[in-house]
Design an enzyme around this catalytic site. Sequence first.
Site, PDB file in Angstrom:
ATOM      1  N   ALA A  98     -20.585 -10.739   8.471  1.00 39.86           N
ATOM      2  CA  ALA A  98     -20.543 -11.328   9.787  1.00 39.86           C
ATOM      3  C   ALA A  98     -19.583 -10.642  10.782  1.00 39.86           C
ATOM      4  CB  ALA A  98     -20.168 -13.053  10.012  1.00 39.86           C
ATOM      5  N   ARG A 106      -9.322 -12.577   9.830  1.00 39.45           N
ATOM      6  CA  ARG A 106     -10.090 -11.933   8.843  1.00 39.45           C
ATOM      7  C   ARG A 106     -10.426 -13.054   7.915  1.00 39.45           C
ATOM      8  NH1 ARG A 106      -6.201  -7.869   9.744  1.00 39.45           N
ATOM      9  NH2 ARG A 106      -7.201  -6.162  10.976  1.00 39.45           N
ATOM     10  N   ASP A 141      -9.964  -8.137   0.979  1.00 36.05           N
ATOM     11  CA  ASP A 141      -9.146  -8.665  -0.201  1.00 36.05           C
ATOM     12  C   ASP A 141      -9.921  -9.506  -0.896  1.00 36.05           C
ATOM     13  OD1 ASP A 141      -6.887  -6.723  -0.162  1.00 36.05           O
ATOM     14  OD2 ASP A 141      -6.596  -8.032   1.648  1.00 36.05           O
ATOM     15  N   ASP A 166      -4.334   0.144   7.583  1.00 34.48           N
ATOM     16  CA  ASP A 166      -3.122  -0.351   8.074  1.00 34.48           C
ATOM     17  C   ASP A 166      -1.917   0.889   7.797  1.00 34.48           C
ATOM     18  OD1 ASP A 166      -3.880  -3.448   8.388  1.00 34.48           O
ATOM     19  OD2 ASP A 166      -4.945  -2.394   6.698  1.00 34.48           O
ATOM     20  N   ARG A 169      -2.001   3.416  10.221  1.00 35.55           N
ATOM     21  CA  ARG A 169      -1.438   3.085  11.521  1.00 35.55           C
ATOM     22  C   ARG A 169      -0.049   2.964  11.775  1.00 35.55           C
ATOM     23  NH1 ARG A 169      -5.963  -1.969  11.762  1.00 35.55           N
ATOM     24  NH2 ARG A 169      -7.573  -0.615  13.158  1.00 35.55           N
ATOM     25  N   ARG A 171       1.953   4.868   9.792  1.00 37.37           N
ATOM     26  CA  ARG A 171       2.631   6.070   9.931  1.00 37.37           C
ATOM     27  C   ARG A 171       2.610   6.708  11.015  1.00 37.37           C
ATOM     28  NH1 ARG A 171       0.339   8.522   3.846  1.00 37.37           N
ATOM     29  NH2 ARG A 171       1.665   7.085   2.665  1.00 37.37           N
ATOM     30  N   HIS A 193      -4.669  -7.058   3.625  1.00 42.72           N
ATOM     31  CA  HIS A 193      -5.380  -6.346   4.853  1.00 42.72           C
ATOM     32  C   HIS A 193      -5.423  -7.380   6.076  1.00 42.72           C
ATOM     33  CE1 HIS A 193      -7.334  -3.994   7.714  1.00 42.72           C
ATOM     34  NE2 HIS A 193      -8.437  -4.554   7.405  1.00 42.72           N
TER      35      HIS A 193
END
Length: 331
Positions: A98, A106, A141, A166, A169, A171, A193
């Site tokens: 979905a 999430r 996860d 993540d 992002r 870095r 996550h």
Amino acid sequence: MLNTLFTPNPDAEQATSIRPRKGVIIGAGQVGMACAYSLIIQDCFDELVLQDVATERVVGEVMDLAHGIPFISPTNIQAGTVADVGRNADVVIITAGAAQQPGESRLSLVERNVEIFQQILPSVVDYCPGAVLLVVSNPVDIMTTVTLRLSGFPSARVIGSGTVLDTARFRSVLAYRLGVDPRSVHAYIIGEHGDSEVPVWSTAHVGGAKLLQTDWQALSAEAQAELTTLFEQVKNAAYEIIQRKGFTAYAIGLAVTHIVKAILRGQERILTVSSLVQNFYDIQDICLSLPSVVSEQGVIKTVNLRLSSREVQALQQSAQTLKAVFAKLKI
């Protein structure tokens, strides 16, 4: 008639059989197609199968991709299922699920996506028993843990995309602040996550120099506030993108390609994928992200990060958040 274009060479030896690199993407929505596009332009697979319940649309997507093959290294792209054209794939990438709505976490997606996975996985187990399963669907996860439980596969071969994006992002944000190339920044996001993810400030470094020369508690209030703001940009990036355009796709497509390359080419690359954790700072029996070595067998080992006490506490809380959600599922 077309066969008359060529004259066979009678001295040519019969080609030896080389097993093609084969992949399946289950779910041809925005994320699935971003993965497909990134994978084919980077020559990851010889054969790629796209599976989706919207059968007419996925045929159109395959046609669109196939018309671009003359511009890149060839990939045989097909629409179908693991049962008909996807058998014995090396990697099965699951993006089905979905769609995450603006403002929706999430974790709130989990019940809807578990039902979808219960329909998908039996065929994957039957027809791709040797595959590495790469879960991208959110909450990744939880869905990786669900996939491990439903498939019965060895834990090494059930991987989630985790915090690979993540971490990228993180870095990127740090690199922009420091004025350097993101590839020169080494820093990890671990754990879920999602909202309870953990920035590992204690091991972050740039060009061999530690980012923080002292413990977090010893930093000034101003310095802590600056680092917290940078991390909030990372944690909330997906929410902002979804609010602005409705979905995220390109970056996760590139992240998935990064993981697939590590698998197919046996690179033994360290990536923050989600996999089953067993006794890491007293965390066990849940999938979450830690720096892990990824190769053709899947996750073959995990880096024993030395975390600060503050980071350990945050990671344990992240694990508890995930465990509490998983415990409510009827698996």
